[in-house]
Design a protein around this motif. Structure first.
Motif, PDB file in Angstrom:
ATOM      1  N   GLU A 169      -4.378  -2.130  -2.261  1.00 33.61           N
ATOM      2  CA  GLU A 169      -3.719  -3.203  -1.507  1.00 33.61           C
ATOM      3  C   GLU A 169      -2.765  -3.994  -2.400  1.00 33.61           C
ATOM      4  OE1 GLU A 169      -6.798  -5.589   0.161  1.00 33.61           O
ATOM      5  OE2 GLU A 169      -6.715  -4.589   2.104  1.00 33.61           O
ATOM      6  N   LEU A 170      -3.240  -4.326  -3.596  1.00 37.08           N
ATOM      7  CA  LEU A 170      -2.414  -5.111  -4.507  1.00 37.08           C
ATOM      8  C   LEU A 170      -1.239  -4.301  -5.037  1.00 37.08           C
ATOM      9  CD1 LEU A 170      -5.236  -6.917  -6.534  1.00 37.08           C
ATOM     10  CD2 LEU A 170      -3.866  -7.843  -4.654  1.00 37.08           C
ATOM     11  N   ALA A 171      -1.477  -3.016  -5.341  1.00 40.35           N
ATOM     12  CA  ALA A 171      -0.422  -2.184  -5.925  1.00 40.35           C
ATOM     13  C   ALA A 171       0.664  -1.848  -4.914  1.00 40.35           C
ATOM     14  CB  ALA A 171      -1.023  -0.906  -6.504  1.00 40.35           C
ATOM     15  N   LEU A 172       0.280  -1.635  -3.660  1.00 43.27           N
ATOM     16  CA  LEU A 172       1.238  -1.189  -2.646  1.00 43.27           C
ATOM     17  C   LEU A 172       1.666  -2.308  -1.710  1.00 43.27           C
ATOM     18  CD1 LEU A 172      -0.366   2.252  -1.671  1.00 43.27           C
ATOM     19  CD2 LEU A 172       1.204   1.714  -3.532  1.00 43.27           C
ATOM     20  N   GLY A 173       1.069  -3.489  -1.840  1.00 40.02           N
ATOM     21  CA  GLY A 173       1.434  -4.577  -0.949  1.00 40.02           C
ATOM     22  C   GLY A 173       0.968  -4.350   0.476  1.00 40.02           C
ATOM     23  N   LEU A 174      -0.182  -3.721   0.646  1.00 40.87           N
ATOM     24  CA  LEU A 174      -0.730  -3.425   1.966  1.00 40.87           C
ATOM     25  C   LEU A 174      -1.846  -4.404   2.285  1.00 40.87           C
ATOM     26  CD1 LEU A 174      -0.929   0.477   1.706  1.00 40.87           C
ATOM     27  CD2 LEU A 174       0.891  -0.884   2.738  1.00 40.87           C
ATOM     28  N   ASP A 175      -2.130  -4.550   3.561  1.00 44.85           N
ATOM     29  CA  ASP A 175      -3.209  -5.428   4.029  1.00 44.85           C
ATOM     30  C   ASP A 175      -4.143  -4.636   4.943  1.00 44.85           C
ATOM     31  OD1 ASP A 175      -2.212  -7.710   2.723  1.00 44.85           O
ATOM     32  OD2 ASP A 175      -0.808  -8.095   4.380  1.00 44.85           O
ATOM     33  N   GLY A 176      -5.382  -5.107   5.017  1.00 44.80           N
ATOM     34  CA  GLY A 176      -6.328  -4.529   5.961  1.00 44.80           C
ATOM     35  C   GLY A 176      -6.970  -3.238   5.516  1.00 44.80           C
ATOM     36  N   LEU A 177      -6.944  -2.942   4.216  1.00 48.53           N
ATOM     37  CA  LEU A 177      -7.593  -1.720   3.744  1.00 48.53           C
ATOM     38  C   LEU A 177      -9.074  -1.938   3.453  1.00 48.53           C
ATOM     39  CD1 LEU A 177      -4.915  -0.193   1.324  1.00 48.53           C
ATOM     40  CD2 LEU A 177      -5.329   0.318   3.734  1.00 48.53           C
ATOM     41  N   ARG A 178      -9.414  -3.046   2.822  1.00 48.86           N
ATOM     42  CA  ARG A 178     -10.794  -3.276   2.404  1.00 48.86           C
ATOM     43  C   ARG A 178     -11.657  -3.920   3.483  1.00 48.86           C
ATOM     44  NH1 ARG A 178     -13.655  -4.665  -2.736  1.00 48.86           N
ATOM     45  NH2 ARG A 178     -15.541  -5.769  -2.064  1.00 48.86           N
ATOM     46  N   CYS A 179     -11.138  -4.929   4.173  1.00 47.50           N
ATOM     47  CA  CYS A 179     -11.954  -5.759   5.052  1.00 47.50           C
ATOM     48  C   CYS A 179     -12.726  -4.958   6.104  1.00 47.50           C
ATOM     49  CB  CYS A 179     -11.089  -6.826   5.717  1.00 47.50           C
ATOM     50  SG  CYS A 179     -12.036  -7.991   6.718  1.00 47.50           S
ATOM     51  N   PRO A 180     -12.093  -4.101   6.912  1.00 49.56           N
ATOM     52  CA  PRO A 180     -12.870  -3.372   7.927  1.00 49.56           C
ATOM     53  C   PRO A 180     -13.887  -2.408   7.323  1.00 49.56           C
ATOM     54  CG  PRO A 180     -10.616  -2.548   7.821  1.00 49.56           C
ATOM     55  CD  PRO A 180     -10.662  -3.774   6.979  1.00 49.56           C
ATOM     56  N   ARG A 181     -13.571  -1.833   6.189  1.00 52.24           N
ATOM     57  CA  ARG A 181     -14.519  -0.910   5.548  1.00 52.24           C
ATOM     58  C   ARG A 181     -15.697  -1.664   4.944  1.00 52.24           C
ATOM     59  NH1 ARG A 181      -9.389   1.164   4.939  1.00 52.24           N
ATOM     60  NH2 ARG A 181      -9.162   3.359   5.590  1.00 52.24           N
ATOM     61  N   GLU A 182     -15.434  -2.874   4.436  1.00 46.26           N
ATOM     62  CA  GLU A 182     -16.527  -3.679   3.909  1.00 46.26           C
ATOM     63  C   GLU A 182     -17.494  -4.072   5.020  1.00 46.26           C
ATOM     64  OE1 GLU A 182     -16.993  -7.346   0.739  1.00 46.26           O
ATOM     65  OE2 GLU A 182     -15.204  -7.243   2.023  1.00 46.26           O
TER      66      GLU A 182
END
Length: 446
Positions: free
Chosen positions: A89-102
């Protein structure tokens, strides 16, 4: 291009020659170490010394993934993958990758569902009634019985319904005679899954012969999971004894199921993570290959200079390290890139790509006649192949603190060959990109 091979006739001596060589070496070594060096044991000492030298000189193996053996171990593995999603997320500037999986992991950790048995048949098959199954499975622990809808015998895919993944045990009603659809369905069911095949057979005397016949037709892991019943309730209870025994320790049964679900979750997350990395990498590769082409065209030389291409690819390699979370030094990254580039040149990627592009791209005649154009496109294709093989290498070594460069030397030709074959299949797409690039490039008007 075919992979070059060396005839074994020139390398492997005859059996008599090998025996003579081994005997002579042993005799000479025994004399040498007994009389001159005074090594105790003579020939035995020579053999022990040789075995020790062989052990120390063995090629090192790359680190392999070791599966955890506990729920807490798999949870730590999944949390490590969540951390990789955060880094992406930090490297690519993306959002919503971790939260739903967590949230998905938290639900799985907090799961306390009752023990369950799923009964599955395919269309045309039969299974015992619900009351018969309840009576046959009745024991010290309460079980939840789930009767699934019959599975189709004609389908494009033979995957099992996702709802069955949460069940602790599966009973699959196998009709007789066997059908191809049922065999295809069994191939998609993991053998480590607690599951049994329930077969209705009213002839008691023929069960041993029937079991032997089925053993010749079924995959081997399922031969020991056959449960026969005659249609009578008492016989069904005897037949389902292995299932009741599986639930004798409910905490252990729940642990097996939760560990299996965590394993499946970890595997799916790893696949999704790699897919995101590959998508990001393809856009990076497309940009880098045309930068390389422009540099080569601006300074044409008789052949593609590997060092110049490696310098231009330096930025791409560093960005790839960020995508795959590799904390390797710049020197290591450059060594890996040069090793793969050398392997690509050795396999004739540039020569082949130049001929193929000339035949397939069919670019504008006035532009294509320039030797620099062909050279630039070949350099771009070389970057494409080296980048693809580099991505494969990073995917294999993701999370490794220091890659094994000696192992890279051994694997580089195979990595490049596989990457070249994939890119060869996508050569028409590369030619389309080349035409679009030439139309917008300042050299296209030259």
């Amino acid at each position: 291009m075919p992979v070059p091979s060396i005839s074994t006739i020139k390398l492997i001596p005859s059996i008599a020659g090998k025996l003579a060589l081994a005997g002579g070496t042993l005799a000479f070594g025994s004399w040498l170490f007994s009389d001159l060096v005074h090594l105790p044991g003579g020939g035995a000492g020579f053999l022990v010394l040789g075995a020790g030298f062989w052990w120390m000189s063995r090629p090192s193996r790359p680190p392999q993934f070791s599966e955890p053996s506990s729920i807490s171990g798999w949870i730590r593995r999944c949390e490590a993958v969540l951390a990789q999603f955060t880094e992406l997320e930090l490297a690519l500037g993306l959002d919503g990758l971790r939260c739903p999986r967590e949230q998905e992991l938290d639900l799985l950790k907090a799961q306390h569902a009752p023990l369950s048995v799923g009964v599955v048949i395919s269309e045309g098959g039969t299974h015992p009634s619900t009351s018969e199954l309840h009576n046959a499975l009745e024991g010290s622990n309460s079980l939840e019985l789930c009767i699934a809808k019959p599975l189709p015998v004609v389908a494009d895919a033979w995957n099992w319904p996702q709802e069955l993944e949460l069940l602790d045990v599966i009973l699959y009603g196998l009709p007789m005679p066997l059908r191809a659809a049922d065999l295809l369905r069994l191939e998609q069911l993991p053998t480590d899954r607690p599951a049994w095949l329930l077969i209705k057979d009213s002839v008691h005397d023929s069960r041993e012969a029937r079991q032997q016949a089925l053993s010749c037709q079924l995959p081997k892991p399922w031969c020991d999971r056959l449960l026969f019943w005659s249609g009578e309730s008492a016989d069904l209870r005897r037949g389902l004894h292995p299932v009741r025994r599986h639930f004798a320790q409910p905490s252990r049964s729940r642990e097996i199921t939760k560990q299996r679900l965590l394993t499946s979750l970890h595997r799916r997350w790893q696949a999704e993570l790699e897919q995101l990395r590959r998508e990001r990498f393809r856009s990076l590769l497309q940009r880098s290959q045309w930068i390389v082409a422009g540099v080569v065209i601006a300074s044409p030389v008789p052949s593609v200079d590997l060092l110049a291409v490696a310098v231009v690819n330096g930025l791409m390699v560093k960005e790839m390290a960020q995508i795959w979370g590799c904390s390797w030094s710049s020197e290591v990254l450059q060594v890996v890139a040069r090793q793969l580039g050398t392997a690509a040149l050795g396999q004739g990627v540039v020569e082949w790509s130049g001929q193929a592009l000339l035949g397939m791209a069919k670019l504008d005649g006035g532009t294509w006649l320039a030797a620099g154009m062909l050279q630039g496109l070949s350099a771009a294709y070389l970057t494409r192949v080296v980048g693809a093989s580099m991505a494969d290498w990073m995917a294999l070594n993701a999370g490794v603190a220091q890659p094994d460069l000696d192992d890279l030397k051994r694997q580089a030709p195979l990595l490049v060959a596989k990457a070249a074959e994939r890119e060869r299949m996508d050569l028409p797409g590369f030619a389309d990109q080349a035409r679009a690039w030439l139309k917008t490039n300042q050299f296209a008007g030259a």
